[in-house]
Write an enzyme that holds these catalytic residues in place. Sequence first.
Site, PDB file in Angstrom:
ATOM      1  N   TYR A 162       0.843  -1.203   0.000  1.00 59.90           N
ATOM      2  CA  TYR A 162       0.000   0.000   0.000  1.00 59.90           C
ATOM      3  C   TYR A 162       0.879   1.254   0.000  1.00 59.90           C
ATOM      4  CZ  TYR A 162      -3.634   3.352   1.231  1.00 59.90           C
ATOM      5  OH  TYR A 162      -4.480   4.428   1.235  1.00 59.90           O
ATOM      6  N   ASP A 204     -17.949   4.395  -7.541  1.00 55.02           N
ATOM      7  CA  ASP A 204     -16.840   4.795  -6.663  1.00 55.02           C
ATOM      8  C   ASP A 204     -16.743   6.316  -6.669  1.00 55.02           C
ATOM      9  OD1 ASP A 204     -14.501   5.242  -5.297  1.00 55.02           O
ATOM     10  OD2 ASP A 204     -13.364   3.673  -6.313  1.00 55.02           O
ATOM     11  N   HIS A 243     -16.094   2.152  -3.454  1.00 50.12           N
ATOM     12  CA  HIS A 243     -14.652   2.071  -3.302  1.00 50.12           C
ATOM     13  C   HIS A 243     -14.274   0.960  -2.323  1.00 50.12           C
ATOM     14  CE1 HIS A 243     -10.592   3.730  -3.586  1.00 50.12           C
ATOM     15  NE2 HIS A 243     -10.497   3.641  -2.269  1.00 50.12           N
ATOM     16  N   SER A 272      -6.313   1.378  -4.345  1.00 50.70           N
ATOM     17  CA  SER A 272      -6.433   2.790  -4.022  1.00 50.70           C
ATOM     18  C   SER A 272      -5.061   3.464  -4.159  1.00 50.70           C
ATOM     19  CB  SER A 272      -7.024   2.956  -2.622  1.00 50.70           C
ATOM     20  OG  SER A 272      -7.572   4.223  -2.446  1.00 50.70           O
TER      21      SER A 272
END
Length: 497
Positions: free
Chosen positions: A253, A425, A467, A334
């Site tokens: 991430y 989203d 999302h 993301s």
Amino acid sequence: MHNIYTISITTKPPLLELLGFGAWTYSGTLVAAGVNKLYYLDISSLQNALQNARDTKILLPFTKLVDALDALYQYVANDGTTFTFQTNKNAPRCKLVRVDLNKPDDWTDVLPESENDVLVFSQAVNENQLITCYLSDVKHVVHIRDLQTGSLLHRLPLDIGTVRINARRKDAMAFISFTSFLTFNITYQCDLAAQVPDLKIFREISVPDFDRSEFKTDQVFVTSKDGTKVPMFIVSKKDVKLDKSNPCLLYAYGGFNSSLTPHFSVIRSILLKHLGAVFCLANIRGGGEYGEEWHKAGTFERKQNCFDDFIACAEFLVSNGYTQPSKLCIEGASNGGLLIGACINQRPDLFGCALAHVGVMDMLRFHKFTIGHAWTSDFGCSDNEEDFHWLIKYSPLHNVRRPWEHSNGQYIQYPATMLLTADHDNRVVPLHSLKLLATMQYTLCTSLTRSPQVNPIVVRIESNAGHCCGRPIQKEIDAAADRYSFMAKMVDASWID
């Protein structure tokens, strides 16, 4: 992605005893990740004041204890007017401090900041004891301490994993929920009144047909481009052969101070057991695994550190025989989707497959859509000239190229890529993935001669979904089946019964 938001915390009378505030309460207003204000109110001196305030709409006379938005303060315990808080004030890895409301300018350290570990949780228990949970090299470590002095009494014996703690100050019994890459959930019962507190299994949830004793979890520290040591977990079968034949999934991430700690995934257990895959979790810079300094090292003009860390982890897996580029799949969501988009631009030769979920792909215009302006806290903003120059260097949308034209005659193409988005989203709007898809297909596949790009570039659009989080289980299963079937096909992984 993390938003900037506002929360007003006001304690109501029925909750005072439950929360342990006694006759005192406090109010905090959180307006950005990691900072808040502290106000307090002595309700014992206000006869009928709460009801009168409700009837007359007169504001209660809160006293401002901390009125600057420069740090985070989390309530831990209080004895009368003496309060203990966990804070990151002048302590990026957090510490415990104490203040007497009668001397509001006199703050003292109860538990100083650790040199290496991050204090993630503190809970008063058993009247005068304290449970603290540290993040130590991305593993949770739980201590029992003296509440008044902060001195260490016991360290609880836990394996590599992540914990949640449920306890109250008046109780001697605490419950600790444990999960790891190989353990779905074990809830331990811990008697803090015992001379040597130990852990007894209160409840264990196992996964049918998954024997965790067949697998192992290792942690390695990979040297990144600038010499920084980056931790990475590697989960595999115990008899894994380091002959570069294994399909491998590398996930990360790296943003917004978010820490990725060990946790169980039923979907990953299928990859481990039935595809013979090696799963790797890279704790790259930009996250919170080593506190605010680790986070800041992956923000603004330093964002390239995130990509360098991830690429170094991929190179480690190849050079140490875990896999080879054609069998290495990378995945992120993301901010992690941005990571995948940037890395396939920078090192298309290193990966065989890429899965980019709801990624921020247009780094020059992200702030113009829905909540995108909130992410400037990590990325910066292209409206500022200085920020523009570092954003344009790695923005996935603006760096798609034909790798075979820059490879000194080597046959290099983009890895097989699946972009995943959702039609509703409203956080990372679908235009990010759709614009990148169109750009990749045009740049890589449009040519007067036959394009060397034969690996597929596709998109999966989930309908009636937003999302990532909050989707029905069936949608999660369908999405997992699609993307990991794609991965298995692209890295040539066979199903194992």
